[in-house]
Design a protein around this motif. Structure first.
Motif, PDB file in Angstrom:
ATOM      1  N   SER A 122     -70.315  -3.952   4.999  1.00 40.58           N
ATOM      2  CA  SER A 122     -70.835  -4.700   3.849  1.00 40.58           C
ATOM      3  C   SER A 122     -69.853  -4.639   2.689  1.00 40.58           C
ATOM      4  O   SER A 122     -69.665  -5.623   1.970  1.00 40.58           O
ATOM      5  N   CYS A 123     -69.191  -3.501   2.543  1.00 43.26           N
ATOM      6  CA  CYS A 123     -68.179  -3.364   1.478  1.00 43.26           C
ATOM      7  C   CYS A 123     -67.014  -4.327   1.743  1.00 43.26           C
ATOM      8  O   CYS A 123     -66.547  -5.019   0.835  1.00 43.26           O
ATOM      9  N   LEU A 124     -66.546  -4.378   2.994  1.00 46.52           N
ATOM     10  CA  LEU A 124     -65.418  -5.252   3.321  1.00 46.52           C
ATOM     11  C   LEU A 124     -65.802  -6.719   3.093  1.00 46.52           C
ATOM     12  O   LEU A 124     -65.029  -7.484   2.508  1.00 46.52           O
ATOM     13  N   ILE A 125     -66.986  -7.086   3.571  1.00 39.78           N
ATOM     14  CA  ILE A 125     -67.391  -8.495   3.479  1.00 39.78           C
ATOM     15  C   ILE A 125     -67.556  -8.904   2.015  1.00 39.78           C
ATOM     16  O   ILE A 125     -67.009  -9.909   1.564  1.00 39.78           O
ATOM     17  N   MET A 126     -68.293  -8.086   1.266  1.00 38.60           N
ATOM     18  CA  MET A 126     -68.581  -8.463  -0.130  1.00 38.60           C
ATOM     19  C   MET A 126     -67.304  -8.481  -0.966  1.00 38.60           C
ATOM     20  O   MET A 126     -67.102  -9.381  -1.791  1.00 38.60           O
ATOM     21  N   ASN A 127     -66.438  -7.498  -0.740  1.00 42.19           N
ATOM     22  CA  ASN A 127     -65.182  -7.454  -1.482  1.00 42.19           C
ATOM     23  C   ASN A 127     -64.330  -8.674  -1.163  1.00 42.19           C
ATOM     24  O   ASN A 127     -63.707  -9.249  -2.069  1.00 42.19           O
ATOM     25  N   ALA A 128     -64.269  -9.061   0.109  1.00 43.41           N
ATOM     26  CA  ALA A 128     -63.467 -10.218   0.497  1.00 43.41           C
ATOM     27  C   ALA A 128     -64.027 -11.486  -0.144  1.00 43.41           C
ATOM     28  O   ALA A 128     -63.273 -12.302  -0.687  1.00 43.41           O
ATOM     29  N   VAL A 129     -65.363 -11.612  -0.132  1.00 40.77           N
ATOM     30  CA  VAL A 129     -65.991 -12.815  -0.703  1.00 40.77           C
ATOM     31  C   VAL A 129     -65.712 -12.886  -2.211  1.00 40.77           C
ATOM     32  O   VAL A 129     -65.310 -13.933  -2.728  1.00 40.77           O
ATOM     33  N   ILE A 130     -65.888 -11.752  -2.887  1.00 38.97           N
ATOM     34  CA  ILE A 130     -65.632 -11.744  -4.345  1.00 38.97           C
ATOM     35  C   ILE A 130     -64.177 -12.116  -4.615  1.00 38.97           C
ATOM     36  O   ILE A 130     -63.870 -12.933  -5.486  1.00 38.97           O
ATOM     37  N   ASP A 131     -63.276 -11.544  -3.841  1.00 34.92           N
ATOM     38  CA  ASP A 131     -61.847 -11.781  -4.060  1.00 34.92           C
ATOM     39  C   ASP A 131     -61.485 -13.257  -3.854  1.00 34.92           C
ATOM     40  O   ASP A 131     -60.721 -13.827  -4.625  1.00 34.92           O
ATOM     41  N   ILE A 132     -62.047 -13.825  -2.796  1.00 35.61           N
ATOM     42  CA  ILE A 132     -61.730 -15.227  -2.481  1.00 35.61           C
ATOM     43  C   ILE A 132     -62.170 -16.130  -3.640  1.00 35.61           C
ATOM     44  O   ILE A 132     -61.393 -16.958  -4.129  1.00 35.61           O
ATOM     45  N   PHE A 133     -63.404 -15.937  -4.095  1.00 34.71           N
ATOM     46  CA  PHE A 133     -63.910 -16.850  -5.126  1.00 34.71           C
ATOM     47  C   PHE A 133     -63.396 -16.510  -6.520  1.00 34.71           C
ATOM     48  O   PHE A 133     -63.259 -17.390  -7.354  1.00 34.71           O
ATOM     49  N   MET A 134     -63.118 -15.254  -6.766  1.00 34.41           N
ATOM     50  CA  MET A 134     -62.610 -14.863  -8.079  1.00 34.41           C
ATOM     51  C   MET A 134     -61.206 -15.435  -8.326  1.00 34.41           C
ATOM     52  O   MET A 134     -60.871 -15.860  -9.416  1.00 34.41           O
ATOM     53  N   PHE A 135     -60.398 -15.436  -7.262  1.00 29.54           N
ATOM     54  CA  PHE A 135     -59.010 -15.894  -7.422  1.00 29.54           C
ATOM     55  C   PHE A 135     -58.813 -17.335  -6.919  1.00 29.54           C
ATOM     56  O   PHE A 135     -57.707 -17.749  -6.662  1.00 29.54           O
ATOM     57  N   ARG A 136     -59.936 -18.059  -6.777  1.00 31.56           N
ATOM     58  CA  ARG A 136     -59.851 -19.369  -6.134  1.00 31.56           C
ATOM     59  C   ARG A 136     -58.926 -20.332  -6.890  1.00 31.56           C
ATOM     60  O   ARG A 136     -58.132 -21.026  -6.306  1.00 31.56           O
ATOM     61  N   LYS A 137     -59.057 -20.349  -8.191  1.00 27.65           N
ATOM     62  CA  LYS A 137     -58.237 -21.306  -8.950  1.00 27.65           C
ATOM     63  C   LYS A 137     -57.177 -20.581  -9.791  1.00 27.65           C
ATOM     64  O   LYS A 137     -56.709 -21.111 -10.799  1.00 27.65           O
TER      65      LYS A 137
END
Lengths: 707, 256
Positions: free
Chosen positions: A579-594
């Protein structure tokens, strides 16, 4: 002068390699014959063995019939009963089957693993409109089609060896699995047709979206056939370890379904499926490394650098869930037979697991090292290189714990000085609770390395609140997925069937799952408030505190008082880390999207040693597969089919570590030699074309290489 | 952004490796003595010492080569440089110390000495097939019978096993000190808690003489009890032993 000789040799390298392998195989064959002739027949300890030898057959009473194998003896042999074992031109039959089956498995792993990510890469290329992905997916498939024929040939050879050398055992297996063997053969046709269809229709089916989707569909079919083939053969192999659906005393088949779906079937399926992808990824990475090292143009270097990166990414991506799948398989082996479980982790095979620990440690170190080196080709990575020293320390400290055995080799003097059986290092680092804790920490560290690698090129972010709906939906989807995973498992733990005195040990696990679920929600909330980095940091603090530190301690307590709870503890641990890996990856993807790009990635500008890291990863994963194949098969000890059909041949003993090391080493050398040869063949057609393409575009590789 | 130089990287790596050595050699034995309330030091075993040092050196080399800049700094320390007095001094020290250390290692490894061999131990030798399917007949009885069996087992344990294994099953019996390989501390979660009941039954019945060939003869001074104790008594001892040690036997799990 020497340089001239060297250059001349390089031109003739293929001949030299072939000659070397010819000499090697001749030498091995001759020495094995010599050994077989000299070696006395040793019966297995603890089992009264009939003495089978070449040219001798055994009567049903166990007496050896002299003269069998000659023309006159053929009739006597028939009268004496069916032949149980034969030798391979005087060579140890088990050795032959061991080598051939392992080579077949290694090629099969490659052939089954690569299509999984080839299709994914093709879809990514098609959806993203990036032609480079399509080119790379095709290159993967080219290697695949070349390796496929070798896999099939080795499979045929293995079949002949088994039926020829172990006729009675194979008769038993055929008796149980005959219907599945026909399905296997039919599926093999499906695999062959879809593979060649997939590869040869690449150019034809790329002109329109409909054609491309049909091509992708072919790739998916190829995967389905491949996975189906593997699942069928897995049932045969696992039946040998955990037979079901037969009467043990007579071998009579009661239920083909239960024989097929035996207790170890699904754990091995899952473990092999993931391991194949990992294996394929690292082999592709090594292929790219070799091509990178031999590249003559910057364009070629950039392509193979990128390919190597993708190979490593796939390898590491599959490596992360592999320990969990392996742990599940191990537990099921223990549940099937405490004897097999005991000799696996604490008995005759325990030292092979120390070797395994070293190899897995090298895989994680190599993968991290490659990522850290890769940061040097990204402008902006300087902001994160400061973390590397801490990551190095964590990875190596975890490695140290990971390989510390519970039973240390101690001299008598050391035992006397320590004053008890276990030194504290081995007492606290040597048991599963510690191993599980550190492997989770290594996984989290490797993920962190990937995260900073990914961020290296990213600059100023657009605040999350200004990113529109996509980001919010993405984060919410991540939260819902993680909560479903954590909360549903926590709820299910309330209903586990355990005695009351054991059930109290489950309560802390439930609490940990809820704490992690709350942290996930908090991280998402912080991301919505434009504090995503804080949310990620929170996850990186809470997760190791629970899954590493607390479960390290709690694992000991559970081991002492409620071993049945260990199963739930390990699943809880995995769920929390995942859950840590998944949530961290999701946050990272959307946080740095633009986010603004700092300077881009300079593909091809990679230190040469990074490519040797990729080669190391390939060699290590091949050794690992050879070793684990030995362990899985060897756990049956002197049984063909555990508890049903005993191995009464003269090779029924468990090999020593030294002998195992030599054989696995030989298999690894043979596989790497064969795979190099097959890839060289696959590239023969491209050589002239490339030579024309790059003519006049050559660069001085030495001046470009960064040392 | 200008890359940060680290001219003393080589020295830092060597310093870290030396610190690791000092910790394992001198600090860890003292720390464990205090933490485990022992009267004597708990020296780090030589095998572990070697493994951890190899990893320490490897970690240093990995770190020093994670970028071209670091690698250049790491090796650059060895190159002569004008005007850098401190650096020059440390470099000379290194050139002097390196062969001395290598020589010291070679000397200590090659001088003749008497020491018992270091053996790979097999913690749990393979349980023979005939013991695998056995079940403790008293485990699945009613609570009253179980309690009675445990009490009887404890008495039998104190009578027969206590001299070596101790009254608390912690391996500290009155005879324990007379063995080179001390009796096992059953309270340790890595020992009897990791095996099923029948494993103990086999070990008690057959003892050291019944160990298979892969387990070395000096791995156990345990006598074989098969001629002195009845099967029922052995099962009761096992129950009493687990209770005394405060741990539970490994339980068979159902396959999924």
């Amino acid at each position: 002068m020497n340089k001239k000789i060297f250059l001349h040799l390089r031109k003739r390298s293929s001949v030299v390699v072939l000659l070397f392998f010819f000499l090697l195989s001749s030498f091995v064959s001759v020495s094995l014959r010599a050994n077989a002739a000299e070696a006395p027949v040793q019966p297995t300890a603890g089992v009264e063995l009939p003495q089978f030898e070449a040219g001798k057959a055994q009567s049903p009473e166990g007496k050896v019939t002299e003269g069998a194998g000659t023309g006159t003896a053929a009739v006597e042999e028939e009268e004496a009963g069916p032949v149980q074992y034969r030798t391979f031109f005087g060579i140890d039959s088990r050795l032959i089957v061991w080598i051939v089956s392992e080579l077949h498995l290694m090629f099969a792993a490659f052939v089954l693993g690569v299509p999984i990510f080839a299709v994914i890469v093709e879809i990514v290329g098609f959806k993203g409109g990036d032609i480079r992905y399509d080119k790379m997916a095709k290159e993967f498939t080219k290697l695949l089609s070349a390796a496929f024929a070798t896999t099939a040939s080795l499979g045929g050879l293995l079949g002949f060896c088994l039926f020829g050398l172990y006729p009675e055992f194979m008769s038993h297996m055929t008796n149980v699995f005959a219907p599945t063997m026909y399905v296997y053969a039919l599926m093999f046709f499906g695999e062959a047709f879809t593979l060649y269809g997939y590869y040869y229709s690449w150019e034809i089916l790329k002109n329109s979206a409909a054609k491309k989707w049909f091509h992708i569909f072919l790739g998916i079919l190829l995967n389905l056939f491949g996975t189906g083939l593997m699942f069928i053969t897995n049932s045969w192999a696992t039946f040998m370890m955990s037979p079901a659906g037969v009467v043990p005393a007579t071998g009579k088949v009661l239920s083909l379904y239960h024989a097929f779906y035996n207790p170890l079937w699904m754990p091995v399926n899952i473990h092999r499926l993931i391991a194949n992808v990992c294996f394929g990824g690292f082999i592709v990475g090594a292929y790219a490394a070799v091509k990178f090292l031999g590249s003559k143009s910057q364009e070629e270097k950039a392509h193979y650098d990128w390919m190597g990166y993708v190979g490593n990414f796939i390898g590491v991506g599959a490596l992360i869930p592999l320990p969990f799948a392996g742990y599940w398989l191990g537990r099921e082996i223990y549940s099937t037979s405490p004897v097999m479980g005991n000799i696996m982790m604490g008995g005759a095979f325990s030292w092979t697991f120390i070797i395994q620990a070293v190899l897995i440690g090298f895989l994680f170190i190599g993968a991290n090292y490659y990522l850290w080196l890769g940061m040097s080709r990204i402008k902006g990575s300087e902001r994160y290189t400061g973390y590397i020293k801490f990551l190095t320390m964590i990875v190596f400290m975890c490695f140290a714990v990971w390989l510390t055995p519970h039973n240390l080799p101690l001299s008598g003097e050391e035992r006397a000085m320590i004053g008890e059986q276990y030194h504290p290092f081995s007492k606290y680092f040597g048991v599963m609770a510690a191993k599980n804790a550190v492997v989770n920490l290594i996984i989290l560290t490797t993920f962190f390395s990937f995260l900073i690698y990914r961020r290296s090129n990213k600059g100023d972010m657009v605040p999350f609140s200004e990113q529109g709906k996509v980001g919010k939906i993405g984060i919410m989807a991540g939260v819902v997925f993680c909560l479903l995973m954590l909360v549903s498992y926590a709820v299910s733990l309330n209903f586990v069937e355990l005695e009351a005195n054991m059930k109290v040990f489950v309560k802390p696990l439930i609490r940990c799952l809820y704490i992690q679920a709350f942290t996930i929600c908090l991280a998402a909330f912080l991301t919505f408030k434009n504090k995503g980095k804080l949310g990620q940091a929170l996850l990186f603090i809470v997760t190791p505190c629970i899954a590493v530190l607390y479960f390290w301690y709690y694992g000991f307590e559970v081991m002492q008082k409620a071993n049945l709870v260990l199963r739930y503890l390990s699943v809880t641990q995995v769920s929390i880390v995942m859950s840590c890996l998944i949530m961290n990856a999701v946050i990272d993807i959307f946080m740095f999207r633009k986010a603004k790009l700092v300077g881009g990635i300079e593909w091809g500008k990679m230190p040469v040693r990074s490519q040797y890291a990729l080669l190391l990863l390939c060699v290590v994963i091949v050794i690992l597969m050879g070793l684990m194949g030995f362990i899985r098969s060897g756990l049956r000890m002197d049984w063909h089919i555990y508890g049903v059909l005993q191995d009464t041949s003269q090779w029924a003993y468990t090999p020593s570590l030294a002998y195992m090391g030599r054989v696995v080493g030989l298999i690894v050398a043979l596989f790497l030699g064969l795979v190099t040869f097959v890839f060289w063949l696959a590239n023969l057609g491209d050589k002239k074309e490339k030579a024309k393409g790059y003519e006049g575009n050559e660069i001085d590789t030495h001046s470009e290489e960064s040392h | 952004m200008a890359k940060k130089r680290s001219p003393y990287l080589l020295v830092k790596v060597i310093f870290a490796v030396v610190c690791l050595f000092l910790f394992l050699k001198y600090a860890a034995p003292k720390v464990f003595q205090v933490l485990m309330a022992k009267e004597h030091l708990m020296p780090t075993p030589s095998t572990l010492m070697m493994w951890y040092m190899i990893m320490g050196v490897l970690a240093g080399l990995v770190y020093a080569t994670t970028s071209n800049q670091k690698f250049a700094d790491f090796l650059g320390f060895l190159l002569p440089e004008k005007g850098a007095m401190v650096k020059s001094f440390i470099r000379k020290m290194l050139f002097f110390a390196f062969p001395v250390i290598i020589g010291w290692f070679v000397y200590t490894w090659s001088i003749p000495g008497a020491a018992s061999p270091v053996e790979l131990r097999i913690q749990h030798p393979t349980l023979p097939q005939e013991f695998e399917k056995m079940e403790n007949p008293f485990r699945n009885t009613d609570a009253e019978t179980q309690r009675k069996c445990i009490e009887e087992g404890k008495i039998l344990f104190q009578t027969n096993c206590r001299p070596c294994h101790g009254s608390k099953a912690d391996g500290n019996g009155p005879f324990a000190n007379s063995f080179r390989l001390r009796p096992i501390n059953f309270q340790d979660p890595g020992t009897i808690a990791t095996v099923v009941d029948n494993y103990l039954f086999w070990r008690i019945k057959e003892g050291g003489p019944g160990l298979p060939s892969e387990a070395t003869p000096w791995d156990s001074a345990m006598p074989a009890w098969k001629d002195d104790l009845k099967d029922d008594e052995v099962w009761k001892i096992i129950m009493g032993e687990y209770d005394t040690a405060g741990v539970m036997p490994r339980q068979r799990e159902k396959t999924e």
